[in-house]
Write an enzyme that holds these catalytic residues in place. Structure first.
Site, mmCIF file in Angstrom:
data_model
loop_
_atom_site.group_PDB
_atom_site.id
_atom_site.type_symbol
_atom_site.label_atom_id
_atom_site.label_comp_id
_atom_site.label_asym_id
_atom_site.label_seq_id
_atom_site.Cartn_x
_atom_site.Cartn_y
_atom_site.Cartn_z
ATOM 1 N N SER A 119 -3.246 2.010 -4.500
ATOM 2 C CA SER A 119 -3.112 3.434 -4.176
ATOM 3 C C SER A 119 -3.099 4.353 -5.399
ATOM 4 C CB SER A 119 -1.850 3.681 -3.338
ATOM 5 O OG SER A 119 -0.695 3.524 -4.120
ATOM 6 N N LYS A 143 4.033 6.533 -6.194
ATOM 7 C CA LYS A 143 3.256 7.711 -5.789
ATOM 8 C C LYS A 143 3.518 8.861 -6.750
ATOM 9 C CE LYS A 143 1.987 5.820 -1.853
ATOM 10 N NZ LYS A 143 0.692 5.218 -1.745
#
Length: 146
Positions: free
Chosen positions: A66, A103
């Site tokens: 990600s 993230k």
């Protein structure tokens, strides 16, 4: 990802100075200088460079894809500091609904989101879910296969 993936930094890491050459430009010198001159007196200790607060620093290995567009790939080692107050733009290690994630913290329309650097993953609305920041990523160590 379980807690077994976390490795705390040594509270008193041993000194391990390694050669750290200073790029030198020589002009007007005759003869051939010794290559060892570039290494004289200059060292680098990665603990000193990457671990600013040993008591709040831990290491973890990345799984998943990600964050690839930000240079964080599967298998990379993250240096994470839990004493840094998260701000928009920081890359965080956080739990979202009990799942550990890496993230980027961003404000979208004045609302907090955790975003990926891969368009295959949608932004996570941090205010709408059970979310807790564990630390801010200070460095990424990427090893090449040799």
């Amino acid at each position: 990802m379980s807690d077994a993936m976390f490795i705390p930094a040594n509270p008193e890491p041993p000194l391990l100075p390694l050669p750290y050459p200073l790029p030198l430009t020589r002009a007007g010198l005759s003869g051939f200088p010794s290559p060892a001159q570039d290494y004289e007196g200059r060292t680098l200790d990665l603990n000193e460079r990457l671990v600013k607060r040993p008591s709040s620093t831990f290491f973890m290995t990345v799984t998943g894809d990600s964050m690839v567009a930000l240079g964080i790939a599967e298998g990379d080692l993250l240096v994470v500091d839990s004493a840094i107050e998260p701000r928009p733009g920081h890359i965080l290690v956080a739990t979202v609904e009990g799942e550990l994630v890496v993230k980027r913290y961003e404000l979208i329309g004045n609302r907090p989101y955790l975003t990926s650097a891969n368009p295959a993953y949608r932004p996570i609305p941090a205010a709408d879910l059970e979310c807790q920041a564990w630390g801010v990523v200070r460095a990424v160590v990427h090893e090449y296969a040799v």
